[in-house]
Each structure stands twice: as structure tokens, then as C-alpha cells.
Design a protein around this motif. Structure first.
Motif, PDB file in Angstrom:
ATOM      1  N   MET A   1     -17.855  24.264  -8.292  1.00 41.62           N
ATOM      2  CA  MET A   1     -18.562  23.587  -7.236  1.00 41.62           C
ATOM      3  C   MET A   1     -17.558  23.168  -6.167  1.00 41.62           C
ATOM      4  O   MET A   1     -16.484  22.678  -6.474  1.00 41.62           O
ATOM      5  N   ALA A   2     -17.920  23.338  -4.930  1.00 43.91           N
ATOM      6  CA  ALA A   2     -17.051  22.952  -3.818  1.00 43.91           C
ATOM      7  C   ALA A   2     -17.723  21.848  -3.013  1.00 43.91           C
ATOM      8  O   ALA A   2     -18.940  21.841  -2.845  1.00 43.91           O
ATOM      9  N   SER A   3     -16.917  20.933  -2.534  1.00 42.93           N
ATOM     10  CA  SER A   3     -17.429  19.903  -1.643  1.00 42.93           C
ATOM     11  C   SER A   3     -16.474  19.788  -0.463  1.00 42.93           C
ATOM     12  O   SER A   3     -15.285  20.066  -0.570  1.00 42.93           O
ATOM     13  N   PHE A   4     -17.029  19.385   0.677  1.00 37.89           N
ATOM     14  CA  PHE A   4     -16.270  19.316   1.929  1.00 37.89           C
ATOM     15  C   PHE A   4     -16.438  17.918   2.509  1.00 37.89           C
ATOM     16  O   PHE A   4     -17.558  17.462   2.736  1.00 37.89           O
ATOM     17  N   ILE A   5     -15.304  17.262   2.745  1.00 37.63           N
ATOM     18  CA  ILE A   5     -15.320  15.877   3.190  1.00 37.63           C
ATOM     19  C   ILE A   5     -14.602  15.774   4.533  1.00 37.63           C
ATOM     20  O   ILE A   5     -13.438  16.169   4.645  1.00 37.63           O
ATOM     21  N   PRO A   6     -15.285  15.238   5.558  1.00 38.19           N
ATOM     22  CA  PRO A   6     -14.597  15.033   6.835  1.00 38.19           C
ATOM     23  C   PRO A   6     -13.633  13.856   6.732  1.00 38.19           C
ATOM     24  O   PRO A   6     -13.950  12.823   6.142  1.00 38.19           O
ATOM     25  N   ARG A   7     -12.454  14.014   7.282  1.00 35.31           N
ATOM     26  CA  ARG A   7     -11.418  12.975   7.262  1.00 35.31           C
ATOM     27  C   ARG A   7     -10.816  12.850   8.655  1.00 35.31           C
ATOM     28  O   ARG A   7     -10.939  13.744   9.473  1.00 35.31           O
ATOM     29  N   LYS A   8     -10.130  11.746   8.878  1.00 37.40           N
ATOM     30  CA  LYS A   8      -9.366  11.586  10.116  1.00 37.40           C
ATOM     31  C   LYS A   8      -7.958  12.079   9.864  1.00 37.40           C
ATOM     32  O   LYS A   8      -7.278  11.602   8.962  1.00 37.40           O
ATOM     33  N   GLY A   9      -7.521  13.032  10.651  1.00 40.58           N
ATOM     34  CA  GLY A   9      -6.191  13.585  10.502  1.00 40.58           C
ATOM     35  C   GLY A   9      -5.218  12.928  11.456  1.00 40.58           C
ATOM     36  O   GLY A   9      -5.486  11.854  12.006  1.00 40.58           O
ATOM     37  N   PRO A  10      -4.089  13.579  11.705  1.00 40.18           N
ATOM     38  CA  PRO A  10      -3.090  13.046  12.628  1.00 40.18           C
ATOM     39  C   PRO A  10      -3.671  12.878  14.030  1.00 40.18           C
ATOM     40  O   PRO A  10      -4.377  13.745  14.531  1.00 40.18           O
ATOM     41  N   GLY A  11      -3.393  11.766  14.644  1.00 41.26           N
ATOM     42  CA  GLY A  11      -3.865  11.508  15.990  1.00 41.26           C
ATOM     43  C   GLY A  11      -5.359  11.235  16.066  1.00 41.26           C
ATOM     44  O   GLY A  11      -5.966  11.336  17.121  1.00 41.26           O
ATOM     45  N   GLY A  12      -5.995  10.917  14.949  1.00 44.04           N
ATOM     46  CA  GLY A  12      -7.420  10.626  14.947  1.00 44.04           C
ATOM     47  C   GLY A  12      -8.301  11.859  14.976  1.00 44.04           C
ATOM     48  O   GLY A  12      -9.523  11.754  15.043  1.00 44.04           O
ATOM     49  N   GLY A  24     -12.298  23.528 -17.048  1.00 49.16           N
ATOM     50  CA  GLY A  24     -11.210  24.286 -17.640  1.00 49.16           C
ATOM     51  C   GLY A  24     -10.101  24.653 -16.665  1.00 49.16           C
ATOM     52  O   GLY A  24      -9.114  25.273 -17.045  1.00 49.16           O
ATOM     53  N   TYR A  25     -10.252  24.263 -15.409  1.00 48.38           N
ATOM     54  CA  TYR A  25      -9.243  24.554 -14.385  1.00 48.38           C
ATOM     55  C   TYR A  25      -8.865  23.262 -13.676  1.00 48.38           C
ATOM     56  O   TYR A  25      -9.703  22.367 -13.531  1.00 48.38           O
ATOM     57  N   PRO A  26      -7.624  23.169 -13.170  1.00 47.10           N
ATOM     58  CA  PRO A  26      -7.256  21.963 -12.421  1.00 47.10           C
ATOM     59  C   PRO A  26      -8.013  21.915 -11.094  1.00 47.10           C
ATOM     60  O   PRO A  26      -8.307  22.958 -10.493  1.00 47.10           O
ATOM     61  N   ALA A  27      -8.364  20.718 -10.658  1.00 48.43           N
ATOM     62  CA  ALA A  27      -9.047  20.556  -9.374  1.00 48.43           C
ATOM     63  C   ALA A  27      -8.131  21.043  -8.256  1.00 48.43           C
ATOM     64  O   ALA A  27      -6.929  20.785  -8.269  1.00 48.43           O
ATOM     65  N   GLN A  28      -8.712  21.723  -7.289  1.00 48.02           N
ATOM     66  CA  GLN A  28      -7.958  22.228  -6.147  1.00 48.02           C
ATOM     67  C   GLN A  28      -8.431  21.499  -4.900  1.00 48.02           C
ATOM     68  O   GLN A  28      -9.643  21.397  -4.652  1.00 48.02           O
ATOM     69  N   VAL A  29      -7.490  20.997  -4.107  1.00 45.93           N
ATOM     70  CA  VAL A  29      -7.817  20.259  -2.893  1.00 45.93           C
ATOM     71  C   VAL A  29      -6.912  20.746  -1.781  1.00 45.93           C
ATOM     72  O   VAL A  29      -5.696  20.888  -1.972  1.00 45.93           O
ATOM     73  N   LYS A  30      -7.500  21.013  -0.609  1.00 45.37           N
ATOM     74  CA  LYS A  30      -6.709  21.438   0.539  1.00 45.37           C
ATOM     75  C   LYS A  30      -7.406  20.966   1.808  1.00 45.37           C
ATOM     76  O   LYS A  30      -8.634  20.891   1.864  1.00 45.37           O
ATOM     77  N   THR A  31      -6.627  20.661   2.847  1.00 45.84           N
ATOM     78  CA  THR A  31      -7.157  20.142   4.097  1.00 45.84           C
ATOM     79  C   THR A  31      -7.065  21.202   5.190  1.00 45.84           C
ATOM     80  O   THR A  31      -6.063  21.907   5.303  1.00 45.84           O
ATOM     81  N   PHE A  32      -8.124  21.284   6.018  1.00 47.15           N
ATOM     82  CA  PHE A  32      -8.217  22.296   7.070  1.00 47.15           C
ATOM     83  C   PHE A  32      -8.658  21.665   8.384  1.00 47.15           C
ATOM     84  O   PHE A  32      -9.285  20.608   8.402  1.00 47.15           O
ATOM     85  N   ASP A  33      -8.361  22.363   9.474  1.00 49.44           N
ATOM     86  CA  ASP A  33      -8.768  21.887  10.797  1.00 49.44           C
ATOM     87  C   ASP A  33     -10.259  22.085  11.040  1.00 49.44           C
ATOM     88  O   ASP A  33     -10.880  21.330  11.783  1.00 49.44           O
ATOM     89  N   THR A  34     -10.838  23.126  10.445  1.00 47.73           N
ATOM     90  CA  THR A  34     -12.262  23.402  10.647  1.00 47.73           C
ATOM     91  C   THR A  34     -12.985  23.505   9.310  1.00 47.73           C
ATOM     92  O   THR A  34     -12.391  23.865   8.291  1.00 47.73           O
ATOM     93  N   LYS A  35     -14.273  23.209   9.333  1.00 47.32           N
ATOM     94  CA  LYS A  35     -15.067  23.300   8.114  1.00 47.32           C
ATOM     95  C   LYS A  35     -15.203  24.761   7.685  1.00 47.32           C
ATOM     96  O   LYS A  35     -15.206  25.070   6.495  1.00 47.32           O
ATOM     97  N   ALA A  36     -15.278  25.664   8.661  1.00 52.68           N
ATOM     98  CA  ALA A  36     -15.404  27.091   8.344  1.00 52.68           C
ATOM     99  C   ALA A  36     -14.189  27.580   7.556  1.00 52.68           C
ATOM    100  O   ALA A  36     -14.331  28.325   6.582  1.00 52.68           O
ATOM    101  N   ALA A  37     -13.000  27.169   7.955  1.00 53.11           N
ATOM    102  CA  ALA A  37     -11.790  27.571   7.238  1.00 53.11           C
ATOM    103  C   ALA A  37     -11.787  26.995   5.824  1.00 53.11           C
ATOM    104  O   ALA A  37     -11.381  27.665   4.873  1.00 53.11           O
ATOM    105  N   ALA A  38     -12.262  25.769   5.685  1.00 53.27           N
ATOM    106  CA  ALA A  38     -12.336  25.140   4.359  1.00 53.27           C
ATOM    107  C   ALA A  38     -13.315  25.897   3.463  1.00 53.27           C
ATOM    108  O   ALA A  38     -13.052  26.107   2.275  1.00 53.27           O
ATOM    109  N   GLU A  39     -14.443  26.324   4.021  1.00 57.49           N
ATOM    110  CA  GLU A  39     -15.438  27.070   3.247  1.00 57.49           C
ATOM    111  C   GLU A  39     -14.899  28.423   2.791  1.00 57.49           C
ATOM    112  O   GLU A  39     -15.125  28.836   1.652  1.00 57.49           O
TER     113      GLU A  39
END
Length: 96
Positions: A1-12, A24-39
Motif C-alpha cells: 500500500m502506498a500513501s502520499f503526504i504533502p509536506r513543507k520543504g525547503p523555503g516553504g 515482510g519488507y522494510p517500509a520505504q519512504v522518499k520525498t519528491f517535488d511533485t505528487k506524480a513523481a512520488a506515484e
């Protein structure tokens, strides 16, 4: 299951954090500039897990070139016949 959370990055600036969790797998987390890239990233990670070819990249993404060169000098060079030229080049690259 994937979830996408909006956050404030550098410079707001708004960035998107993608979370992929599978039993059975470690959770994977990564931050992206766009939601499309995260998806796209989350979809790729889930496909790799489903196919059974997933390899966690966390250590590789957090390792600097200097750390990799130090580890190479410590673990690989002692097994080589001639280490002087390689040691010289590795030291020069590390100092740049």
C-alpha cells in the motif's frame, strides 16, 4: 500500500512524501517535488516487491563517495596484488 503526504520543504515549498509498506519488507519512504513523481516511484517499488526483485537502496542512497572509497580501500584493496596505483587514485579522487 502506498500513501502520499504533502509536506513543507525547503523555503516553504510543498513537497510530497511517498510511503510504501508491504508485509515482510522494510517500509520505504522518499520525498519528491511533485505528487506524480512520488506515484511513479511508489508504483515501481510495489512492482519490484511483487516480482520478488526488490532490494533496499537506503544504504546506497545515504553513502557518500568518500565513504565508498574508504570502504573499498579497507575491504577490497587488501585482496589485490598491487594496491599502490589504486590507492593513489582513490586518495586523489577523495581529496577533490
Amino acid at each position: 500500500m502506498a500513501s502520499f503526504i504533502p509536506r513543507k520543504g525547503p523555503g516553504g515549498k510543498r513537497v510530497w512524501q511517498a510511503h510504501v509498506r508491504r508485509r515482510g519488507y522494510p517500509a520505504q519512504v522518499k520525498t519528491f517535488d511533485t505528487k506524480a513523481a512520488a506515484e511513479v516511484w511508489a508504483r515501481r517499488i510495489k512492482e519490484e516487491i511483487d516480482r520478488g526483485v526488490f532490494v533496499s537502496r537506503a544504504e546506497a542512497e545515504n553513502t557518500t563517495l568518500a565513504e565508498a572509497l574508504d570502504r573499498y580501500a579497507r575491504e577490497v584493496l587488501p585482496t589485490k596484488k598491487s594496491t599502490r596505483p589504486v590507492t593513489y587514485h582513490a586518495r586523489n579522487v577523495r581529496e577533490v
